[in-house]
Design a protein around this motif. Sequence first.
Motif, PDB file in Angstrom:
ATOM      1  N   THR A  11       0.871  -1.172   0.000  1.00 42.16           N
ATOM      2  CA  THR A  11       0.000   0.000   0.000  1.00 42.16           C
ATOM      3  C   THR A  11       0.910   1.225   0.000  1.00 42.16           C
ATOM      4  O   THR A  11       2.122   1.097   0.190  1.00 42.16           O
ATOM      5  CB  THR A  11      -0.906   0.024   1.250  1.00 42.16           C
ATOM      6  OG1 THR A  11      -0.115   0.340   2.404  1.00 42.16           O
ATOM      7  CG2 THR A  11      -1.638  -1.297   1.452  1.00 42.16           C
ATOM      8  N   ASP A  13       1.346   3.162   2.305  1.00 46.97           N
ATOM      9  CA  ASP A  13       1.873   3.332   3.662  1.00 46.97           C
ATOM     10  C   ASP A  13       2.824   2.246   4.136  1.00 46.97           C
ATOM     11  O   ASP A  13       3.612   2.460   5.045  1.00 46.97           O
ATOM     12  CB  ASP A  13       0.722   3.397   4.670  1.00 46.97           C
ATOM     13  CG  ASP A  13      -0.215   4.544   4.398  1.00 46.97           C
ATOM     14  OD1 ASP A  13       0.199   5.526   3.768  1.00 46.97           O
ATOM     15  OD2 ASP A  13      -1.384   4.451   4.823  1.00 46.97           O
ATOM     16  N   LEU A  16       2.344  -4.830   3.532  1.00 46.55           N
ATOM     17  CA  LEU A  16       1.494  -5.628   4.411  1.00 46.55           C
ATOM     18  C   LEU A  16       2.018  -7.057   4.510  1.00 46.55           C
ATOM     19  O   LEU A  16       2.003  -7.663   5.577  1.00 46.55           O
ATOM     20  CB  LEU A  16       0.041  -5.647   3.908  1.00 46.55           C
ATOM     21  CG  LEU A  16      -0.914  -6.402   4.808  1.00 46.55           C
ATOM     22  CD1 LEU A  16      -1.330  -5.524   5.978  1.00 46.55           C
ATOM     23  CD2 LEU A  16      -2.122  -6.882   4.043  1.00 46.55           C
ATOM     24  N   SER A  65      -8.472  -6.361   0.936  1.00 40.74           N
ATOM     25  CA  SER A  65      -7.696  -5.600  -0.041  1.00 40.74           C
ATOM     26  C   SER A  65      -8.657  -4.710  -0.825  1.00 40.74           C
ATOM     27  O   SER A  65      -9.732  -5.141  -1.215  1.00 40.74           O
ATOM     28  CB  SER A  65      -6.914  -6.525  -0.984  1.00 40.74           C
ATOM     29  OG  SER A  65      -7.771  -7.425  -1.653  1.00 40.74           O
ATOM     30  N   SER A  66      -8.253  -3.475  -1.023  1.00 39.15           N
ATOM     31  CA  SER A  66      -9.099  -2.501  -1.726  1.00 39.15           C
ATOM     32  C   SER A  66      -8.823  -2.525  -3.222  1.00 39.15           C
ATOM     33  O   SER A  66      -8.146  -3.418  -3.716  1.00 39.15           O
ATOM     34  CB  SER A  66      -8.811  -1.107  -1.183  1.00 39.15           C
ATOM     35  OG  SER A  66      -7.505  -0.725  -1.586  1.00 39.15           O
ATOM     36  N   CYS A  81      -2.258  -1.964  -3.647  1.00 40.17           N
ATOM     37  CA  CYS A  81      -3.614  -1.640  -3.185  1.00 40.17           C
ATOM     38  C   CYS A  81      -3.666  -0.263  -2.546  1.00 40.17           C
ATOM     39  O   CYS A  81      -2.696   0.174  -1.915  1.00 40.17           O
ATOM     40  CB  CYS A  81      -4.068  -2.658  -2.136  1.00 40.17           C
ATOM     41  SG  CYS A  81      -3.986  -4.363  -2.666  1.00 40.17           S
ATOM     42  N   GLU A  82      -4.810   0.401  -2.685  1.00 41.80           N
ATOM     43  CA  GLU A  82      -5.006   1.668  -1.983  1.00 41.80           C
ATOM     44  C   GLU A  82      -4.879   1.439  -0.487  1.00 41.80           C
ATOM     45  O   GLU A  82      -4.235   2.203   0.220  1.00 41.80           O
ATOM     46  CB  GLU A  82      -6.367   2.263  -2.325  1.00 41.80           C
ATOM     47  CG  GLU A  82      -6.476   2.731  -3.759  1.00 41.80           C
ATOM     48  CD  GLU A  82      -7.883   3.178  -4.123  1.00 41.80           C
ATOM     49  OE1 GLU A  82      -8.779   3.201  -3.251  1.00 41.80           O
ATOM     50  OE2 GLU A  82      -8.090   3.494  -5.295  1.00 41.80           O
ATOM     51  N   THR A  83      -5.545   0.383   0.017  1.00 39.03           N
ATOM     52  CA  THR A  83      -5.424  -0.032   1.410  1.00 39.03           C
ATOM     53  C   THR A  83      -5.488  -1.548   1.475  1.00 39.03           C
ATOM     54  O   THR A  83      -6.043  -2.194   0.588  1.00 39.03           O
ATOM     55  CB  THR A  83      -6.554   0.542   2.311  1.00 39.03           C
ATOM     56  OG1 THR A  83      -7.804   0.062   1.821  1.00 39.03           O
ATOM     57  CG2 THR A  83      -6.542   2.044   2.339  1.00 39.03           C
ATOM     58  N   GLU A  85      -5.673  -4.572   4.872  1.00 40.20           N
ATOM     59  CA  GLU A  85      -5.693  -4.717   6.327  1.00 40.20           C
ATOM     60  C   GLU A  85      -5.850  -6.185   6.718  1.00 40.20           C
ATOM     61  O   GLU A  85      -6.622  -6.912   6.091  1.00 40.20           O
ATOM     62  CB  GLU A  85      -6.874  -3.947   6.927  1.00 40.20           C
ATOM     63  CG  GLU A  85      -6.837  -2.469   6.641  1.00 40.20           C
ATOM     64  CD  GLU A  85      -8.166  -1.772   6.899  1.00 40.20           C
ATOM     65  OE1 GLU A  85      -8.113  -0.621   7.341  1.00 40.20           O
ATOM     66  OE2 GLU A  85      -9.231  -2.375   6.656  1.00 40.20           O
ATOM     67  N   GLU A  89      -6.905  -5.824  12.312  1.00 38.71           N
ATOM     68  CA  GLU A  89      -6.751  -4.370  12.189  1.00 38.71           C
ATOM     69  C   GLU A  89      -8.061  -3.670  11.837  1.00 38.71           C
ATOM     70  O   GLU A  89      -8.139  -2.451  11.900  1.00 38.71           O
ATOM     71  CB  GLU A  89      -5.720  -4.041  11.111  1.00 38.71           C
ATOM     72  CG  GLU A  89      -4.333  -4.538  11.414  1.00 38.71           C
ATOM     73  CD  GLU A  89      -3.362  -4.345  10.266  1.00 38.71           C
ATOM     74  OE1 GLU A  89      -2.170  -4.163  10.562  1.00 38.71           O
ATOM     75  OE2 GLU A  89      -3.784  -4.359   9.095  1.00 38.71           O
ATOM     76  N   ARG A 123     -16.523  -1.769  -0.138  1.00 45.75           N
ATOM     77  CA  ARG A 123     -15.364  -1.763   0.770  1.00 45.75           C
ATOM     78  C   ARG A 123     -15.795  -2.128   2.184  1.00 45.75           C
ATOM     79  O   ARG A 123     -15.159  -2.947   2.848  1.00 45.75           O
ATOM     80  CB  ARG A 123     -14.680  -0.390   0.770  1.00 45.75           C
ATOM     81  CG  ARG A 123     -13.781  -0.132  -0.400  1.00 45.75           C
ATOM     82  CD  ARG A 123     -12.914   1.098  -0.185  1.00 45.75           C
ATOM     83  NE  ARG A 123     -13.665   2.273   0.193  1.00 45.75           N
ATOM     84  CZ  ARG A 123     -14.064   3.218  -0.656  1.00 45.75           C
ATOM     85  NH1 ARG A 123     -13.799   3.118  -1.937  1.00 45.75           N
ATOM     86  NH2 ARG A 123     -14.739   4.260  -0.211  1.00 45.75           N
ATOM     87  N   ARG A 127     -14.721  -5.509   4.294  1.00 48.41           N
ATOM     88  CA  ARG A 127     -14.041  -5.401   5.580  1.00 48.41           C
ATOM     89  C   ARG A 127     -14.745  -6.244   6.632  1.00 48.41           C
ATOM     90  O   ARG A 127     -14.119  -6.963   7.402  1.00 48.41           O
ATOM     91  CB  ARG A 127     -13.976  -3.951   6.037  1.00 48.41           C
ATOM     92  CG  ARG A 127     -12.841  -3.165   5.435  1.00 48.41           C
ATOM     93  CD  ARG A 127     -12.685  -1.801   6.115  1.00 48.41           C
ATOM     94  NE  ARG A 127     -11.475  -1.174   5.694  1.00 48.41           N
ATOM     95  CZ  ARG A 127     -11.403  -0.216   4.779  1.00 48.41           C
ATOM     96  NH1 ARG A 127     -12.494   0.220   4.168  1.00 48.41           N
ATOM     97  NH2 ARG A 127     -10.255   0.319   4.462  1.00 48.41           N
TER      98      ARG A 127
END
Length: 132
Positions: A11, A13, A16, A65-66, A81-83, A85, A89, A123, A127
């Motif tokens: 991502t 950030d 993962l 996964s986004s 991926c954009e995000t 988790e 999380e 999304r 999740r």
Amino acid sequence: MKDTLKLSILTPDRVLFSGEIKELMTENELGRISILPNHVAMICSLIPTVTTFIEENSNEKKVFSSSGVLKVKENEIEMLCETAEWPEEIDIERAEASMKKAEEILEKSSGHENKRAELKLRRSMMRILAKH
């Protein structure tokens, strides 16, 4: 022939996951896809989903996964991926509130707003599914 693949889930950030796996299952616009060792090279876009993979030691892992891009080449998979988790999380209350808000928007909107709300709803639902 190789019996594992190198998977990287990235991502903006963080990384993962990075490691050897036996199989990856995720989803694009056409449906669920499975990637096994020695898969043909490919690039496709991803939609929000619960992605699962089987590690080298046969443990199954799942992640939310986004939207993003999947690239497969020479027994290496990159998921950008954009995000993304891990289930632990995910804030389930936040996901449920987001799902409710998206449903409310869908009841009242149309056009561009509708498309954004549909994506937000997916999304949120993925999740929640990943958490359970």
